[in-house]
Design a protein around this motif. Structure first.
Motif, PDB file in Angstrom:
ATOM      1  N   GLU A 332      18.483  28.149   3.128  1.00 51.57           N
ATOM      2  CA  GLU A 332      18.307  26.830   2.532  1.00 51.57           C
ATOM      3  C   GLU A 332      17.824  25.790   3.545  1.00 51.57           C
ATOM      4  OE1 GLU A 332      21.713  25.611   0.313  1.00 51.57           O
ATOM      5  OE2 GLU A 332      21.669  27.358  -1.009  1.00 51.57           O
ATOM      6  N   PRO A 333      18.334  25.767   4.778  1.00 54.60           N
ATOM      7  CA  PRO A 333      17.794  24.797   5.744  1.00 54.60           C
ATOM      8  C   PRO A 333      16.296  24.976   5.982  1.00 54.60           C
ATOM      9  CG  PRO A 333      19.894  25.641   6.523  1.00 54.60           C
ATOM     10  CD  PRO A 333      19.505  26.477   5.335  1.00 54.60           C
ATOM     11  N   ALA A 334      15.823  26.223   5.982  1.00 57.09           N
ATOM     12  CA  ALA A 334      14.389  26.459   6.172  1.00 57.09           C
ATOM     13  C   ALA A 334      13.588  25.911   5.000  1.00 57.09           C
ATOM     14  CB  ALA A 334      14.133  27.954   6.347  1.00 57.09           C
ATOM     15  N   LEU A 338      10.767  23.077   5.330  1.00 58.93           N
ATOM     16  CA  LEU A 338       9.412  23.245   4.801  1.00 58.93           C
ATOM     17  C   LEU A 338       9.032  22.050   3.938  1.00 58.93           C
ATOM     18  CD1 LEU A 338       6.849  24.883   4.233  1.00 58.93           C
ATOM     19  CD2 LEU A 338       8.087  26.034   2.377  1.00 58.93           C
ATOM     20  N   TYR A 339       9.936  21.619   3.087  1.00 57.35           N
ATOM     21  CA  TYR A 339       9.636  20.480   2.202  1.00 57.35           C
ATOM     22  C   TYR A 339       9.318  19.237   3.033  1.00 57.35           C
ATOM     23  CZ  TYR A 339       9.839  17.750  -2.102  1.00 57.35           C
ATOM     24  OH  TYR A 339       9.517  16.971  -3.184  1.00 57.35           O
ATOM     25  N   GLU A 340      10.165  18.961   4.007  1.00 58.78           N
ATOM     26  CA  GLU A 340       9.970  17.753   4.815  1.00 58.78           C
ATOM     27  C   GLU A 340       8.662  17.805   5.592  1.00 58.78           C
ATOM     28  OE1 GLU A 340      13.581  17.985   7.005  1.00 58.78           O
ATOM     29  OE2 GLU A 340      14.655  16.596   5.669  1.00 58.78           O
ATOM     30  N   GLU A 352       4.197  27.833   9.065  1.00 58.40           N
ATOM     31  CA  GLU A 352       4.393  28.504  10.354  1.00 58.40           C
ATOM     32  C   GLU A 352       5.620  27.947  11.079  1.00 58.40           C
ATOM     33  OE1 GLU A 352       4.165  31.070  13.320  1.00 58.40           O
ATOM     34  OE2 GLU A 352       2.837  31.126  11.567  1.00 58.40           O
ATOM     35  N   ALA A 353       5.787  26.613  11.039  1.00 54.89           N
ATOM     36  CA  ALA A 353       6.904  25.998  11.752  1.00 54.89           C
ATOM     37  C   ALA A 353       8.237  26.289  11.079  1.00 54.89           C
ATOM     38  CB  ALA A 353       6.684  24.478  11.839  1.00 54.89           C
ATOM     39  N   ALA A 354       8.271  26.256   9.738  1.00 52.45           N
ATOM     40  CA  ALA A 354       9.541  26.401   9.022  1.00 52.45           C
ATOM     41  C   ALA A 354       9.918  27.853   8.776  1.00 52.45           C
ATOM     42  CB  ALA A 354       9.465  25.650   7.692  1.00 52.45           C
TER      43      ALA A 354
END
Length: 375
Positions: A332-334, A338-340, A352-354
């Motif tokens: 869930e944190p990922a 991703l959303y942010e 790629e970052a998330a």
């Protein structure tokens, strides 16, 4: 090192000509209002010094009519103004709309005789009738043409939705929602400035401005016809979904893919539900079982209001299952990261970052999950 450039002094005659030319190009000052116009403006200011008595139950503050223009014809005047107000405790910044205010000279004074939305501007809820107000622990419900019981039930669902959203989106947001319940589908469409067919069959929509910084107002607008036709679970899902849009508004931008914004809101609404993917995504399940596995995540056009209901259902369900896959596989944190990030940088960079994957990989894994979970 760059050479130093010295400014050359213009000859006095050329300087004078230039000053004349610049003066002739400057915009003419706006004409000062005459005495009669000042009287009209003063009459509007006095009349709008406080909200009307019939709105006393609504927590309004900063109520004002800012006059843009005045047209007079003898003893009549038409004022174009902008209504400005805040719902205290709910709106971080003023909101409002363009209004036409009519006045008539009554002896030595001007008197307001009508107040209505300006052409092309949507009405306020109270233009449709005297609003009833229900205050919940985390909600403010305003309704016209609805029973007290109906509005109270909407308030209870909204009060349940807010903590559910806060658990899924723990970042900073108001943790309060404003819900408007107009008297009919047509009245809802009028508030939103769109044809009624756009919202037919929908339970509710959310209005507001995306992007970081203070937005004037977020409103959940209920379609009373579609909402009443839902089960209790369906109403909970609808209000939780729309409350999730309120919560994530500051993180959402034009960069955010619609499959991510709508899928995330549905993920929040179904989070903790005992429904299986096939039960919660019946339209997409039927398509997959017919051999119609989507080839790509739904694009923005797939979410257009008023389109094919089956296609719209497949888009929402597919977006939800994409977000569910991300939460299940990467956590869930990922998904929240991703959303942010997707609201402020290109999607490939955010992925790629998330998640450490590219879009083709995510799409391949999503299609495999649809095959596994919906067949």
């Amino acid at each position: 090192m760059h050479p130093v450039r010295r400014a050359r002094r213009l000859p006095p005659l050329l300087t004078g000509v230039l000053c004349v030319l610049l003066a002739s190009c400057a915009p003419a000052p706006a004409p000062r209002p005459d005495a009669a116009e000042r009287e009209v403006r003063r009459a509007v200011a006095d009349w709008s010094a406080a909200p009307p008595a019939r709105l006393a139950g609504i927590p309004l503050e900063g109520w004002s009519y800012e006059v843009d223009s005045v047209r007079r014809d003898g003893v009549r005047a038409l004022v174009r103004a902008r209504l400005r107000y805040r719902l205290a405790g709910y709106d971080p910044a003023p909101t409002g709309s363009a209004r036409d205010v009519e006045l008539t000279r009554d002896g030595p004074a001007w008197k307001v005789t009508a107040d209505r939305p300006a052409p092309g501007a949507p009405p306020q809820l109270w233009d449709q009738g005297e609003p009833a107000v229900v205050r919940g622990t985390a909600s403010l419900v305003l309704g016209v043409g609805q029973s007290a019981g109906t509005l109270a039930a909407v308030g209870r669902e909204a009060d349940r939705a807010v903590p559910a959203v806060a658990a899924a989106w723990p970042g900073p947001w108001a943790r309060r929602v404003v819900v408007l319940v107009p008297g009919s589908l047509d009245a809802m469409a009028a508030l939103l400035g769109r044809p009624a067919d756009t919202y037919r069959g929908m339970g509710a929509v959310t209005t507001g401005e995306t992007g970081r910084g203070p937005a004037p107002a977020d409103r959940i607008v209920v379609n009373p016809e579609g909402y009443q036709g839902l089960s209790e679970a369906g109403r909970r899902i609808v209000l939780t979904h729309e409350s999730a849009h309120v919560a994530t508004r500051a993180a959402t931008s034009a960069k955010t893919p619609q499959w991510l914004s709508e899928g995330f809101a549905d993920w929040v609404a179904y989070r903790g539900s005992a429904l299986t993917p096939a039960e919660a995504a019946p339209t997409l399940t039927r398509a997959v079982r017919r051999g119609e596995l989507p080839g790509a995540l739904p694009d923005g056009a797939a979410f257009a209001f008023g389109g094919d209901p089956e296609g719209l259902g497949r888009a929402y369900e597919g977006a939800w299952l994409a977000c569910r896959l991300i939460a299940d596989r990467w956590g869930e944190p990922a998904l929240r990261t991703l959303y942010e990030r997707a609201g402020r940088e290109p999607l490939p960079t955010a992925l790629e970052a998330a998640l450490g994957v590219d879009l083709p990989t995510l799409t391949r894994d999503w299609r495999a999950a649809l095959r596994d979970r919906l067949r």
